[in-house]
Motif scaffolding. Structure first.
Motif, PDB file in Angstrom:
ATOM      1  N   THR A   4       0.821  -1.199   0.000  1.00 60.18           N
ATOM      2  CA  THR A   4       0.000   0.000   0.000  1.00 60.18           C
ATOM      3  C   THR A   4       0.859   1.255   0.000  1.00 60.18           C
ATOM      4  O   THR A   4       0.341   2.350  -0.048  1.00 60.18           O
ATOM      5  CB  THR A   4      -0.921   0.028   1.245  1.00 60.18           C
ATOM      6  OG1 THR A   4      -0.114  -0.063   2.399  1.00 60.18           O
ATOM      7  CG2 THR A   4      -1.938  -1.076   1.198  1.00 60.18           C
ATOM      8  N   ARG A  18      -3.447  -2.417   6.403  1.00 55.85           N
ATOM      9  CA  ARG A  18      -4.801  -2.967   6.251  1.00 55.85           C
ATOM     10  C   ARG A  18      -5.418  -3.280   7.615  1.00 55.85           C
ATOM     11  O   ARG A  18      -6.579  -2.990   7.865  1.00 55.85           O
ATOM     12  CB  ARG A  18      -4.767  -4.199   5.360  1.00 55.85           C
ATOM     13  CG  ARG A  18      -4.565  -3.832   3.905  1.00 55.85           C
ATOM     14  CD  ARG A  18      -4.525  -5.062   3.003  1.00 55.85           C
ATOM     15  NE  ARG A  18      -4.263  -4.683   1.642  1.00 55.85           N
ATOM     16  CZ  ARG A  18      -3.053  -4.410   1.160  1.00 55.85           C
ATOM     17  NH1 ARG A  18      -2.004  -4.474   1.938  1.00 55.85           N
ATOM     18  NH2 ARG A  18      -2.886  -4.061  -0.098  1.00 55.85           N
ATOM     19  N   GLU A  21      -6.254  -0.032   9.304  1.00 56.45           N
ATOM     20  CA  GLU A  21      -7.462   0.588   8.766  1.00 56.45           C
ATOM     21  C   GLU A  21      -8.730  -0.020   9.359  1.00 56.45           C
ATOM     22  O   GLU A  21      -9.716   0.684   9.596  1.00 56.45           O
ATOM     23  CB  GLU A  21      -7.486   0.464   7.242  1.00 56.45           C
ATOM     24  CG  GLU A  21      -8.643   1.208   6.620  1.00 56.45           C
ATOM     25  CD  GLU A  21      -8.607   1.195   5.105  1.00 56.45           C
ATOM     26  OE1 GLU A  21      -9.222   2.100   4.503  1.00 56.45           O
ATOM     27  OE2 GLU A  21      -7.982   0.286   4.517  1.00 56.45           O
ATOM     28  N   TYR A  24      -8.713   1.162  13.201  1.00 60.57           N
ATOM     29  CA  TYR A  24      -8.701   2.613  13.373  1.00 60.57           C
ATOM     30  C   TYR A  24     -10.064   3.219  13.760  1.00 60.57           C
ATOM     31  O   TYR A  24     -10.140   3.962  14.752  1.00 60.57           O
ATOM     32  CB  TYR A  24      -8.148   3.282  12.100  1.00 60.57           C
ATOM     33  CG  TYR A  24      -8.256   4.777  12.099  1.00 60.57           C
ATOM     34  CD1 TYR A  24      -7.336   5.558  12.786  1.00 60.57           C
ATOM     35  CD2 TYR A  24      -9.292   5.417  11.421  1.00 60.57           C
ATOM     36  CE1 TYR A  24      -7.436   6.935  12.791  1.00 60.57           C
ATOM     37  CE2 TYR A  24      -9.401   6.791  11.423  1.00 60.57           C
ATOM     38  CZ  TYR A  24      -8.467   7.551  12.108  1.00 60.57           C
ATOM     39  OH  TYR A  24      -8.577   8.909  12.122  1.00 60.57           O
ATOM     40  N   GLU A  79      -6.705  11.686  15.784  1.00 61.56           N
ATOM     41  CA  GLU A  79      -6.600  10.811  14.612  1.00 61.56           C
ATOM     42  C   GLU A  79      -5.247  10.104  14.560  1.00 61.56           C
ATOM     43  O   GLU A  79      -5.176   8.909  14.292  1.00 61.56           O
ATOM     44  CB  GLU A  79      -6.859  11.594  13.327  1.00 61.56           C
ATOM     45  CG  GLU A  79      -8.311  12.007  13.186  1.00 61.56           C
ATOM     46  CD  GLU A  79      -8.599  12.691  11.880  1.00 61.56           C
ATOM     47  OE1 GLU A  79      -7.655  13.164  11.207  1.00 61.56           O
ATOM     48  OE2 GLU A  79      -9.791  12.750  11.510  1.00 61.56           O
ATOM     49  N   PHE A  83      -4.458   6.157  14.985  1.00 60.49           N
ATOM     50  CA  PHE A  83      -3.674   5.438  13.975  1.00 60.49           C
ATOM     51  C   PHE A  83      -2.506   4.698  14.626  1.00 60.49           C
ATOM     52  O   PHE A  83      -2.292   3.517  14.362  1.00 60.49           O
ATOM     53  CB  PHE A  83      -3.155   6.404  12.910  1.00 60.49           C
ATOM     54  CG  PHE A  83      -2.160   5.770  11.991  1.00 60.49           C
ATOM     55  CD1 PHE A  83      -2.572   4.845  11.045  1.00 60.49           C
ATOM     56  CD2 PHE A  83      -0.811   6.065  12.089  1.00 60.49           C
ATOM     57  CE1 PHE A  83      -1.651   4.224  10.201  1.00 60.49           C
ATOM     58  CE2 PHE A  83       0.115   5.464  11.241  1.00 60.49           C
ATOM     59  CZ  PHE A  83      -0.310   4.542  10.305  1.00 60.49           C
ATOM     60  N   HIS A 121      -3.891   4.190  -1.994  1.00 63.40           N
ATOM     61  CA  HIS A 121      -4.832   3.948  -0.913  1.00 63.40           C
ATOM     62  C   HIS A 121      -4.971   5.201  -0.038  1.00 63.40           C
ATOM     63  O   HIS A 121      -4.006   5.635   0.570  1.00 63.40           O
ATOM     64  CB  HIS A 121      -4.289   2.775  -0.089  1.00 63.40           C
ATOM     65  CG  HIS A 121      -5.295   2.156   0.788  1.00 63.40           C
ATOM     66  ND1 HIS A 121      -5.586   2.658   2.022  1.00 63.40           N
ATOM     67  CD2 HIS A 121      -6.087   1.084   0.607  1.00 63.40           C
ATOM     68  CE1 HIS A 121      -6.504   1.906   2.589  1.00 63.40           C
ATOM     69  NE2 HIS A 121      -6.831   0.953   1.752  1.00 63.40           N
ATOM     70  N   PHE A 123      -6.260   5.817   2.943  1.00 61.30           N
ATOM     71  CA  PHE A 123      -5.898   5.653   4.358  1.00 61.30           C
ATOM     72  C   PHE A 123      -4.383   5.707   4.524  1.00 61.30           C
ATOM     73  O   PHE A 123      -3.874   6.388   5.410  1.00 61.30           O
ATOM     74  CB  PHE A 123      -6.456   4.335   4.905  1.00 61.30           C
ATOM     75  CG  PHE A 123      -6.164   4.113   6.363  1.00 61.30           C
ATOM     76  CD1 PHE A 123      -6.929   4.732   7.340  1.00 61.30           C
ATOM     77  CD2 PHE A 123      -5.127   3.281   6.763  1.00 61.30           C
ATOM     78  CE1 PHE A 123      -6.666   4.533   8.694  1.00 61.30           C
ATOM     79  CE2 PHE A 123      -4.856   3.064   8.111  1.00 61.30           C
ATOM     80  CZ  PHE A 123      -5.629   3.702   9.078  1.00 61.30           C
ATOM     81  N   LYS A 126      -3.016   9.270   4.075  1.00 59.99           N
ATOM     82  CA  LYS A 126      -3.330  10.152   5.208  1.00 59.99           C
ATOM     83  C   LYS A 126      -2.304  10.013   6.333  1.00 59.99           C
ATOM     84  O   LYS A 126      -1.958  10.989   6.988  1.00 59.99           O
ATOM     85  CB  LYS A 126      -4.730   9.829   5.734  1.00 59.99           C
ATOM     86  CG  LYS A 126      -5.168  10.694   6.883  1.00 59.99           C
ATOM     87  CD  LYS A 126      -6.601  10.400   7.275  1.00 59.99           C
ATOM     88  CE  LYS A 126      -7.059  11.333   8.360  1.00 59.99           C
ATOM     89  NZ  LYS A 126      -8.468  11.165   8.689  1.00 59.99           N
TER      90      LYS A 126
END
Length: 178
Positions: A4, A18, A21, A24, A79, A83, A121, A123, A126
């Protein structure tokens, strides 16, 4: 499923974005819920804090004792905290990582251009800037030698400031002291 992140590394040397995500939104929601509870009722006994810690540890399968759920707004924000909690820790690889892989990780850690490491991707894109801790932990587990201080400015024995070049970092991490 493929990488990714646009890094030239084997899948085993990359963070499991993955899994992060999937975890999260649960982590983010739990921390938001805890924050609302503390704002309304307080948590002097730390009962809700400990319940949050336990819930998140069960979710992600790692020890969160040193994680600060209390004042996330003073650090990197909710956030990024969610993560970092959601991202599985790196593991020890079965074989030594070679110099080209270390060079690619060093390139990522020392680059001032996160866009070089974009992803298809959203996510991953970010949170790319926040993978530094993961790669440092990976190197600590898997490089022949490692010291996080090598990545920062240092003073030599004459009092002069210097930074290790990427090539020097690769040499240090592979055990070929410069």
């Amino acid at each position: 499923m493929g990488q990714t992140i646009s890094l030239s590394l084997p899948e085993a040397y990359l963070p499991d974005l993955r899994t992060a995500e999937v975890s999260y939104p649960v982590a983010l929601s739990a921390i938001e819920e805890y924050t609302r509870l503390v704002d309304i009722e307080g948590d002097e006994s730390l009962k809700a804090y400990n319940a949050l810690k336990y819930k998140l540890e069960q979710l992600v399968g790692k020890d969160l004792t040193n994680t600060n759920f209390y004042e996330w707004w003073e650090e990197e924000g909710i956030e990024v905290l969610s993560f970092r909690i959601s991202l599985p820790d790196p593991t020890k690889t079965k074989s030594s990582i070679d110099a080209p892989a270390i060079r690619e990780i060093v390139r990522f850690l020392t680059s001032c251009k996160p866009e070089e490491f974009s992803s298809q991707h959203p996510f991953a894109n970010k949170f790319l800037p926040f993978l530094d801790d993961w790669f440092h932990k990976f190197l600590a587990l898997n490089a022949k030698s490692y010291d996080r201080r090598w990545f920062f400015r240092q003073k030599d024995s004459n009092g002069n400031w210097f930074e290790h070049s990427p090539d020097a970092l690769v040499m240090l991490l592979t055990g070929h002291v410069t």
